[in-house]
Design a protein around this motif. Structure first.
Motif, PDB file in Angstrom:
ATOM      1  N   ALA A 176      61.996  87.321 101.550  1.00 46.88           N
ATOM      2  CA  ALA A 176      62.352  87.098 100.444  1.00 46.88           C
ATOM      3  C   ALA A 176      62.208  85.677  99.682  1.00 46.88           C
ATOM      4  CB  ALA A 176      64.085  87.392 100.584  1.00 46.88           C
ATOM      5  N   ALA A 177      62.630  84.511 100.602  1.00 45.89           N
ATOM      6  CA  ALA A 177      62.341  83.191  99.916  1.00 45.89           C
ATOM      7  C   ALA A 177      60.912  83.035  99.435  1.00 45.89           C
ATOM      8  CB  ALA A 177      62.567  82.255 100.993  1.00 45.89           C
ATOM      9  N   LEU A 178      59.901  83.357  99.963  1.00 40.48           N
ATOM     10  CA  LEU A 178      58.723  83.144  99.643  1.00 40.48           C
ATOM     11  C   LEU A 178      58.120  84.004  98.512  1.00 40.48           C
ATOM     12  CD1 LEU A 178      57.064  82.751 103.168  1.00 40.48           C
ATOM     13  CD2 LEU A 178      57.002  81.118 101.529  1.00 40.48           C
ATOM     14  N   ALA A 179      58.841  85.183  98.540  1.00 43.73           N
ATOM     15  CA  ALA A 179      58.393  86.213  97.523  1.00 43.73           C
ATOM     16  C   ALA A 179      59.157  85.770  95.973  1.00 43.73           C
ATOM     17  CB  ALA A 179      59.119  87.558  97.736  1.00 43.73           C
ATOM     18  N   SER A 231      70.902  83.739 104.755  1.00 43.96           N
ATOM     19  CA  SER A 231      70.886  84.916 104.001  1.00 43.96           C
ATOM     20  C   SER A 231      69.800  85.116 103.125  1.00 43.96           C
ATOM     21  CB  SER A 231      72.057  84.949 103.000  1.00 43.96           C
ATOM     22  OG  SER A 231      72.327  86.074 102.230  1.00 43.96           O
ATOM     23  N   PRO A 232      69.191  86.274 103.094  1.00 40.59           N
ATOM     24  CA  PRO A 232      67.877  86.355 102.134  1.00 40.59           C
ATOM     25  C   PRO A 232      68.442  86.276 100.724  1.00 40.59           C
ATOM     26  CG  PRO A 232      68.451  88.551 103.288  1.00 40.59           C
ATOM     27  CD  PRO A 232      69.474  87.578 103.828  1.00 40.59           C
ATOM     28  N   LEU A 233      69.759  86.849 100.576  1.00 34.09           N
ATOM     29  CA  LEU A 233      70.214  86.883  98.998  1.00 34.09           C
ATOM     30  C   LEU A 233      70.319  85.434  98.519  1.00 34.09           C
ATOM     31  CD1 LEU A 233      72.706  89.880  99.699  1.00 34.09           C
ATOM     32  CD2 LEU A 233      70.196  89.850  98.995  1.00 34.09           C
ATOM     33  N   ALA A 234      70.442  84.315  99.119  1.00 37.93           N
ATOM     34  CA  ALA A 234      70.542  83.165  98.618  1.00 37.93           C
ATOM     35  C   ALA A 234      69.204  82.666  97.839  1.00 37.93           C
ATOM     36  CB  ALA A 234      70.524  82.109  99.750  1.00 37.93           C
ATOM     37  N   PHE A 235      67.982  83.431  98.024  1.00 39.72           N
ATOM     38  CA  PHE A 235      66.843  83.148  97.397  1.00 39.72           C
ATOM     39  C   PHE A 235      66.324  84.126  96.307  1.00 39.72           C
ATOM     40  CE2 PHE A 235      65.794  79.892 100.303  1.00 39.72           C
ATOM     41  CZ  PHE A 235      66.774  80.110 101.468  1.00 39.72           C
ATOM     42  N   THR A 236      66.971  85.201  96.393  1.00 36.94           N
ATOM     43  CA  THR A 236      66.446  86.333  95.354  1.00 36.94           C
ATOM     44  C   THR A 236      66.658  85.940  93.968  1.00 36.94           C
ATOM     45  OG1 THR A 236      68.605  87.538  95.843  1.00 36.94           O
ATOM     46  CG2 THR A 236      66.732  88.336  97.238  1.00 36.94           C
TER      47      THR A 236
END
Ligand code: MLT
Length: 235
Positions: free
Chosen positions: A37-40, A82-87
């Motif tokens: 998620a972060a890299l995307a 959390s992946p949602l921190a990056f989306t």
């Protein structure tokens, strides 16, 4: 045909020959899902650390730092795992140093492989297509939980081994076992994995939204793996 095998814990990776092979590190709840998620969403690279202090030190080199232990944000860190921190793209353009309970350790223990990828459901098909194109034997390295087997990483391994059955033959019982379990439980993956110990741990922390994201397939087409210095980047 190439081969595929499953290692269920970093405690067992020494039993698998990784030299000359492509290792897919899997930590579904949540490290590899978060990395994808972060890299995307624009993070430029992720340096994985097994050690909290070494990760924290990277702040001095202008890295964003993220630390998690036992599912919670580690002391002295603003970002957990959390992946949602990056989306929302808030950290686009930043370099990230990251340490988690199991996932970053599994990456460290995969060193020596010809290639290291991180696998997650949000970039599942892109990862499978990339692996097919590489024509290498594969070891799926499950991060597990503190050395023990976990369901979510192992079921991902079953899904990936099933998807690659046309190009990779099962080299061990683990791959066959997880293909069998995924073929049975894959259609109701979310409800089945709601029983998993780490899902319950995350639910107790009130982070069910992360679970939903981590079990969402093919949100991204980016393939994520280690560059020559060991940073996770988009291939
Ligand atoms: C892990 O390293 O096992 C996970 O990333 C833990 C978590 O984020 O909850």
């Amino acid at each position: 045909m190439r081969s595929i095998e499953v290692c269920f814990s970093p405690k067992l990776i020494h039993l698998h020959e990784v030299k000359g092979k492509l290792v897919v590190v899997v930590d579904i709840f949540r490290a590899t899902s978060t990395m994808v998620a972060a890299l995307a969403h624009g993070v430029t690279e992720i340096l994985p650390f097994a050690d909290l202090e070494a990760c924290r030190e990277m702040q001095k080199q202008e890295y964003l730092i993220a630390g998690e232990r036992n599912g919670l944000t580690a002391p002295g860190f603003e970002l957990g795992n959390s992946p949602l921190a990056f989306t929302n793209g808030k950290y686009a353009g930043r370099k990230l140093a990251m340490t988690t309970t199991n996932g970053t350790l599994a990456i460290e223990k995969s060193k020596g492989a010809a290639e290291i990828l991180v696998g997650a459901f949000p970039n599942f098909q892109a990862t499978a297509n990339y692996i097919r194109s590489r024509n290498l034997d594969v070891v799926i390295h499950c991060a597990g939980w503190k050395g023990r087997f976990n369901l979510e990483d192992s079921l991902f391994a079953g899904a990936l081994a099933q998807e690659l059955a046309d190009s990779h033959t099962n080299a061990d019982d683990g791959a066959l076992a997880m293909i069998s379990l995924f073929s049975k439980e894959g259609p109701q993956l979310s409800s089945f994995l709601a029983q998993a110990s780490h899902a319950k741990r995350l639910q107790n922390h009130g982070i069910e939204a992360d679970i939903d994201f981590c079990l969402s397939s093919n949100l991204y087409t980016q393939v994520v793996g280690a560059d020559k210095k060991g940073a996770m980047v988009v291939f």
